[in-house]
Design an enzyme around this catalytic site. Structure first.
Site, PDB file in Angstrom:
ATOM      1  N   LYS A 254      27.642  30.198  38.212  1.00 53.77           N
ATOM      2  CA  LYS A 254      28.696  31.217  38.336  1.00 53.77           C
ATOM      3  C   LYS A 254      28.362  32.434  37.474  1.00 53.77           C
ATOM      4  O   LYS A 254      28.137  32.298  36.270  1.00 53.77           O
ATOM      5  CB  LYS A 254      30.039  30.618  37.888  1.00 53.77           C
ATOM      6  CG  LYS A 254      31.176  31.644  37.719  1.00 53.77           C
ATOM      7  CD  LYS A 254      32.490  31.002  37.244  1.00 53.77           C
ATOM      8  CE  LYS A 254      33.556  32.039  36.929  1.00 53.77           C
ATOM      9  NZ  LYS A 254      34.826  31.453  36.443  1.00 53.77           N
TER      10      LYS A 254
ATOM     11  N   ASP B 179      35.866  38.761  34.207  1.00 43.26           N
ATOM     12  CA  ASP B 179      36.984  38.114  34.909  1.00 43.26           C
ATOM     13  C   ASP B 179      38.314  38.594  34.319  1.00 43.26           C
ATOM     14  O   ASP B 179      38.757  38.123  33.279  1.00 43.26           O
ATOM     15  CB  ASP B 179      36.862  36.584  34.764  1.00 43.26           C
ATOM     16  CG  ASP B 179      37.964  35.836  35.527  1.00 43.26           C
ATOM     17  OD1 ASP B 179      38.700  36.500  36.297  1.00 43.26           O
ATOM     18  OD2 ASP B 179      38.065  34.612  35.357  1.00 43.26           O
TER      19      ASP B 179
ATOM     20  N   LYS C  37      45.027  38.167  33.868  1.00 43.47           N
ATOM     21  CA  LYS C  37      45.063  37.422  32.608  1.00 43.47           C
ATOM     22  C   LYS C  37      45.817  38.211  31.541  1.00 43.47           C
ATOM     23  O   LYS C  37      45.875  39.436  31.608  1.00 43.47           O
ATOM     24  CB  LYS C  37      43.630  37.192  32.095  1.00 43.47           C
ATOM     25  CG  LYS C  37      42.821  36.181  32.879  1.00 43.47           C
ATOM     26  CD  LYS C  37      41.420  36.041  32.301  1.00 43.47           C
ATOM     27  CE  LYS C  37      40.583  35.040  33.087  1.00 43.47           C
ATOM     28  NZ  LYS C  37      41.097  33.672  33.062  1.00 43.47           N
TER      29      LYS C  37
ATOM     30  N   ASP D  37      31.902  35.104  31.364  1.00 44.08           N
ATOM     31  CA  ASP D  37      32.187  34.333  32.577  1.00 44.08           C
ATOM     32  C   ASP D  37      30.983  34.287  33.528  1.00 44.08           C
ATOM     33  O   ASP D  37      31.092  33.764  34.632  1.00 44.08           O
ATOM     34  CB  ASP D  37      33.415  34.915  33.281  1.00 44.08           C
ATOM     35  CG  ASP D  37      34.221  33.841  34.005  1.00 44.08           C
ATOM     36  OD1 ASP D  37      34.056  32.659  33.679  1.00 44.08           O
ATOM     37  OD2 ASP D  37      35.001  34.207  34.908  1.00 44.08           O
TER      38      ASP D  37
ATOM     39  N   ASP E 209      42.802  34.220  39.993  1.00 36.23           N
ATOM     40  CA  ASP E 209      42.044  33.936  38.768  1.00 36.23           C
ATOM     41  C   ASP E 209      41.188  32.675  38.915  1.00 36.23           C
ATOM     42  O   ASP E 209      40.332  32.398  38.079  1.00 36.23           O
ATOM     43  CB  ASP E 209      43.022  33.792  37.589  1.00 36.23           C
ATOM     44  CG  ASP E 209      42.333  33.911  36.244  1.00 36.23           C
ATOM     45  OD1 ASP E 209      41.143  34.285  36.226  1.00 36.23           O
ATOM     46  OD2 ASP E 209      42.980  33.633  35.220  1.00 36.23           O
TER      47      ASP E 209
ATOM     48  N   GLU F 149      38.678  32.184  40.645  1.00 37.99           N
ATOM     49  CA  GLU F 149      37.678  32.879  41.472  1.00 37.99           C
ATOM     50  C   GLU F 149      36.299  32.238  41.413  1.00 37.99           C
ATOM     51  O   GLU F 149      35.503  32.385  42.332  1.00 37.99           O
ATOM     52  CB  GLU F 149      37.589  34.354  41.051  1.00 37.99           C
ATOM     53  CG  GLU F 149      36.654  34.666  39.871  1.00 37.99           C
ATOM     54  CD  GLU F 149      37.056  34.006  38.550  1.00 37.99           C
ATOM     55  OE1 GLU F 149      38.230  33.594  38.417  1.00 37.99           O
ATOM     56  OE2 GLU F 149      36.197  33.880  37.666  1.00 37.99           O
TER      57      GLU F 149
ATOM     58  N   ARG G 222      35.328  29.126  41.599  1.00 35.82           N
ATOM     59  CA  ARG G 222      35.118  28.126  42.656  1.00 35.82           C
ATOM     60  C   ARG G 222      34.901  28.799  44.005  1.00 35.82           C
ATOM     61  O   ARG G 222      34.206  28.259  44.869  1.00 35.82           O
ATOM     62  CB  ARG G 222      36.302  27.153  42.674  1.00 35.82           C
ATOM     63  CG  ARG G 222      37.632  27.789  42.907  1.00 35.82           C
ATOM     64  CD  ARG G 222      38.797  26.928  42.439  1.00 35.82           C
ATOM     65  NE  ARG G 222      38.936  26.893  40.971  1.00 35.82           N
ATOM     66  CZ  ARG G 222      39.870  26.209  40.330  1.00 35.82           C
ATOM     67  NH1 ARG G 222      40.750  25.489  41.003  1.00 35.82           N
ATOM     68  NH2 ARG G 222      39.936  26.239  39.025  1.00 35.82           N
TER      69      ARG G 222
HETATM   70  N1  BES Z   1      36.852  32.144  33.859  1.00 38.62           N
HETATM   71  C1  BES Z   1      38.030  31.372  33.874  1.00 38.62           C
HETATM   72  C2  BES Z   1      37.926  30.090  33.054  1.00 38.62           C
HETATM   73  C3  BES Z   1      37.758  30.236  31.575  1.00 38.62           C
HETATM   74  C4  BES Z   1      38.821  30.099  30.729  1.00 38.62           C
HETATM   75  C5  BES Z   1      36.508  30.441  31.023  1.00 38.62           C
HETATM   76  C6  BES Z   1      38.667  30.190  29.373  1.00 38.62           C
HETATM   77  C7  BES Z   1      36.353  30.537  29.671  1.00 38.62           C
HETATM   78  C8  BES Z   1      37.435  30.401  28.843  1.00 38.62           C
HETATM   79  C9  BES Z   1      38.384  30.974  35.298  1.00 38.62           C
HETATM   80  O1  BES Z   1      37.979  31.848  36.271  1.00 38.62           O
HETATM   81  C10 BES Z   1      39.876  30.878  35.364  1.00 38.62           C
HETATM   82  O2  BES Z   1      40.508  31.850  35.119  1.00 38.62           O
HETATM   83  N2  BES Z   1      40.379  29.686  35.637  1.00 38.62           N
HETATM   84  C11 BES Z   1      41.772  29.473  35.679  1.00 38.62           C
HETATM   85  C12 BES Z   1      42.065  28.530  36.818  1.00 38.62           C
HETATM   86  C13 BES Z   1      43.520  28.375  37.116  1.00 38.62           C
HETATM   87  C14 BES Z   1      44.083  29.667  37.667  1.00 38.62           C
HETATM   88  C15 BES Z   1      43.685  27.258  38.110  1.00 38.62           C
HETATM   89  C16 BES Z   1      42.212  28.860  34.346  1.00 38.62           C
HETATM   90  O3  BES Z   1      41.475  28.037  33.806  1.00 38.62           O
HETATM   91  O4  BES Z   1      43.248  29.248  33.846  1.00 38.62           O
HETATM   92 ZN    ZN Z   2      36.302  33.039  35.810  1.00 38.68          ZN
HETATM   93 ZN    ZN Z   3      39.399  33.418  36.576  1.00 35.78          ZN
END
Ligand code: BES
Ligand code: ZN
Ligand code: ZN
Length: 495
Positions: free
Chosen positions: A264, A269, A276, A287, A346, A348, A350
Site C-alpha cells: 500500500k 491519507d 480524519k 501511509d 478512510d 482506502e 484495502r
Molecule cells: N491509514 C489508515 C490506518 C492507520 C491508522 C495507519 C493509524 C497508521 C496509523 C487507514 O487507511 C485507515 O484510515 N483505516 C481506518 C479504517 C476504518 C475506517 C474502518 C481506521 O483504522 O480507522
Molecule cells: Zn490509509
Molecule cells: Zn484511511
C-alpha cells in the site's frame, strides 16, 4: 560507513573505542576474561562492584582503559546469556553505534564474543549498525557535522571464520541499506513524495539495480479498469500510479513459485470525505510504508539473486477530500469485476490493494504477500510491538512466520474465521469496505483483501502500528522503521 574484519587481539586494537558486551553472568568469561586479564582485572572489579550488571543495553564507557591500546572501552549489557540471539546482537550493535556517534566518536571495533563469530551474527550486527546509523534529519539545516561514524571493524573472526564473517557483512549491508532506502521514502513528507515522485524513485532504483520496471499512469490504470484504485485517487489533483517491478532469476527453478509482493502506498491519507481529525494527521505521510517496504525489498533481492521470480506491485495514490472525491455510499467496480460499497472513504488502503492483488495474480504471481498500514485497530490489538499477520494458507503463513523469527522481526498471526467474512457482506453491492459488526477492524480489513486473493496463497501484514516509531530507541532513530523488509527478503531467498 566502512565495515571490515579486525584480526588483532583485543588488547592490541588501536581505535577510538573498543566495544564488547557483557552478560548477566557474574565473572568475566571467554573473550571478556581475556580482556579483563589485559586490563589488569578492571572488568572483574566493575562487575563485582555492581557497576556493570549486564542488564540489557546498560552502557558503561571507560576512558583510557589500562592495558588496552583503544582510547575507550564501551561495555554494553547483553542480558541473560541463554536468551541472547542474533536479534539481541542487532540491537546492541545499533545501540553502541548511536551511543558513540552522539559522543562524536568516529570509529570503533566491535568485539564478537566466544562462539559468536559466524555468518549469521556478522549479518545481524551489520544490519544493526547500518540501520542505527540512519537519521531523519534530512531537512534540518543545522545538522551536527561532527556526529558521524566513519568506520567499524568487527573482531573475533579468526582465519577459519573469515569467509563467514565477510559473507555476513556483505549480506547485512545489502539488507540494511535496502531497509534504509525504504525508510528514506517513508520519511519524505507528502509534498516531496507524490505518487508520481514515488514512481520515479522506484523506477530509478530498479534501473540501477538491474530490475525491470513498468509504471502505469492514470490512463493505463483506467484502461485496465482498476476502479477501486481510481475511486481513491479521484479526490486528488495528483494522479495515481501503479508501480510494477519484476525480478527474474537467471536460472529459475522449474515449477517454482512466483512471489507477488504488494504494498500500500497512500502518499497521504486525509481520510477523504470521511476525514480524519486534525490532531496527528501529519503522520499519515507514512501511509505508503507498505509500498516502500516492497520497493526496498526488491532492491535487496536484486543483489541477493534468489532463484524464484518476484513481482512487486505498488498502487500509489493520495486520499484527498477534493470536489471529485468519492463519497460514502458510492459503489465502485474493482478490476476483478467485484462491486464495492464504500461506506467509509478512510478505509482506502484495502480498495487500492484489491486492484493491486488482482493485478499481481494476473501478472502470474502464485504466492502473495501484501504489506500495508491498514488499520488503527492493529495498534489497539498489538500496540507498536508486533506486526499483525493474516493468511489464507497456513503452510505459506508458517514460512513467513519462520522468516520473521530468523530476521528478528516480531510478528503475530490473527484469526480469519469465516464468521468475520460476514461483517463485510454488502447490502447494495458484493462487499462493503468496512465491517458492520463491532470490533475486529483489522480482521475485516484483511478479509476484504482476501476476497481479491481468492484461492491464491496470500499473507497480509498490517504494519500500521510498527512502521513508525513515535520515539527514538537506543538502536533506531525516531520515525520510519522499515519493518517487515528483512522478513520478506529472508522469505524469498529461502524459497
Ligand atoms: N491509514 C489508515 C490506518 C492507520 C491508522 C495507519 C493509524 C497508521 C496509523 C487507514 O487507511 C485507515 O484510515 N483505516 C481506518 C479504517 C476504518 C475506517 C474502518 C481506521 O483504522 O480507522
Ligand atoms: Zn490509509
Ligand atoms: Zn484511511
Amino acid at each position: 560507513m566502512q565495515i571490515t574484519l579486525e584480526t588483532k587481539v583485543l588488547a592490541a586494537v588501536e581505535s577510538d573505542a573498543l566495544v564488547t558486551y557483557v552478560f548477566e553472568d557474574g565473572e568475566p568469561q571467554g573473550g571478556l576474561a581475556e580482556l579483563d586479564h589485559a586490563a589488569a582485572g578492571l572488568l572483574n572489579r566493575l562487575i563485582k562492584g555492581g557497576e556493570v550488571t549486564g542488564k540489557t543495553l546498560e552502557m558503561t564507557l571507560l576512558h583510557a582503559p589500562v592495558g588496552l591500546k583503544a582510547a575507550r572501552l564501551l561495555l554494553v549489557g547483553a542480558g541473560k546469556r541463554d536468551a541472547f540471539n542474533s536479534a539481541t546482537l542487532r540491537k546492541l550493535g545499533g545501540a553502541a553505534l548511536r551511543y558513540l556517534k552522539a559522543r562524536s566518536v568516529h570509529g570503533f571495533v566491535f568485539a564478537m564474543r566466544e562462539n559468536g563469530a559466524n555468518e549469521e551474527a556478522a549479518q545481524a550486527l551489520v544490519e544493526g549498525l547500518i540501520t542505527a546509523d540512519f537519521e531523519t534529519d534530512k531537512y534540518k539545516t543545522d545538522k551536527k557535522n561532527d556526529k558521524f561514524i566513519e568506520k567499524v571493524a568487527i573482531a573475533g573472526y579468526g582465519e577459519a571464520q573469515k569467509g563467514a564473517g565477510e559473507k555476513g557483512i556483505a549480506r547485512g549491508r545489502i539488507v540494511a541499506e535496502a531497509q534504509n532506502f525504504a525508510r528514506d521514502l517513508v520519511n519524505e513528507p507528502s509534498n516531496k513524495l507524490t505518487p508520481k515522485i514515488l514512481a520515479g524513485k522506484a523506477e530509478a532504483m530498479a534501473k540501477e539495480a538491474g530490475l525491470s520496471v513498468e509504471v502505469l499512469d492514470e490512463k493505463r490504470i483506467a484502461d485496465l479498469k482498476m476502479g477501486a484504485l481510481l475511486s481513491v485517487a479521484q479526490g486528488s489533483v495528483e494522479p495515481p500510479r501503479m508501480i510494477v517491478i519484476t525480478y527474474t532469476p537467471a536460472h529459475p527453478a522449474p515449477g517454482g513459485p512466483v512471489v507477488g509482493l504488494v504494498g500500500k502506498a497512500v502518499t497521504f491519507d486525509t481520510g477523504g470525505i470521511s476525514i480524519k481529525p486534525a490532531d496527528g494527521m501529519e503522520k499519515m505521510k507514512y501511509d505508503m510504508a507498505g509500498g516502500a517496504t516492497m520497493i526496498g525489498a526488491m532492491r535487496a533481492l536484486a543483489a541477493l539473486k534468489p532463484t524464484v521470480k518476484v513481482i512487486c506491485v505498488v498502487p500509489a495514490t493520495e486520499n484527498m477530500p477534493g470536489g471529485r472525491a468519492q463519497k460514502p455510499g458510492d459503489i465502485q467496480t474493482a478490476m476483478s469485476g467485484k462491486t464495492i460499497e464504500v461506506l467509509n472513504t478512510d478505509a482506502e488502503g484495502r480498495l487500492i490493494l484489491a486492484d493491486a492483488v488482482h493485478y499481481a495474480k494476473q501478472l502470474g504471481a502464485t504466492h502473495l504477500v501484501d504489506a500495508a498500514t491498514l488499520t488503527g485497530a492493529i495498534v489497539v490489538a498489538l500496540a507498536n510491538v508486533n506486526v499483525g499477520v493474516f493468511g489464507n494458507d497456513q503452510a505459506w503463513t508458517d514460512k513467513l512466520l519462520a522468516s520473521a523469527k530468523a530476521a528478528g522481526e516480531k510478528m503475530w498471526q490473527l484469526p480469519m474465521d469465516d464468521e468475520y467474512r460476514e461483517f463485510i457482506k454488502g447490502s447494495f453491492a458484493d462487499i462493503q469496505n468496512i465491517g458492520s459488526g463491532k470490533g475486529g477492524g483489522s480482521i475485516t480489513g484483511a478479509w476484504f483483501i482476501r476476497e481479491f486473493a481468492g484461492d491464491t496463497p496470500w499473507i497480509h501484514l498490517d504494519i500500521a502500528g510498527t512502521a513508525w516509531n513515535d520515539d527514538s530507541k537506543a538502536w533506531l532513530a525516531k520515525g520510519p522503521t522499515g519493518v517487515s523488509l528483512r522478513t520478506l527478503v529472508h522469505l524469498v531467498t529461502s524459497l
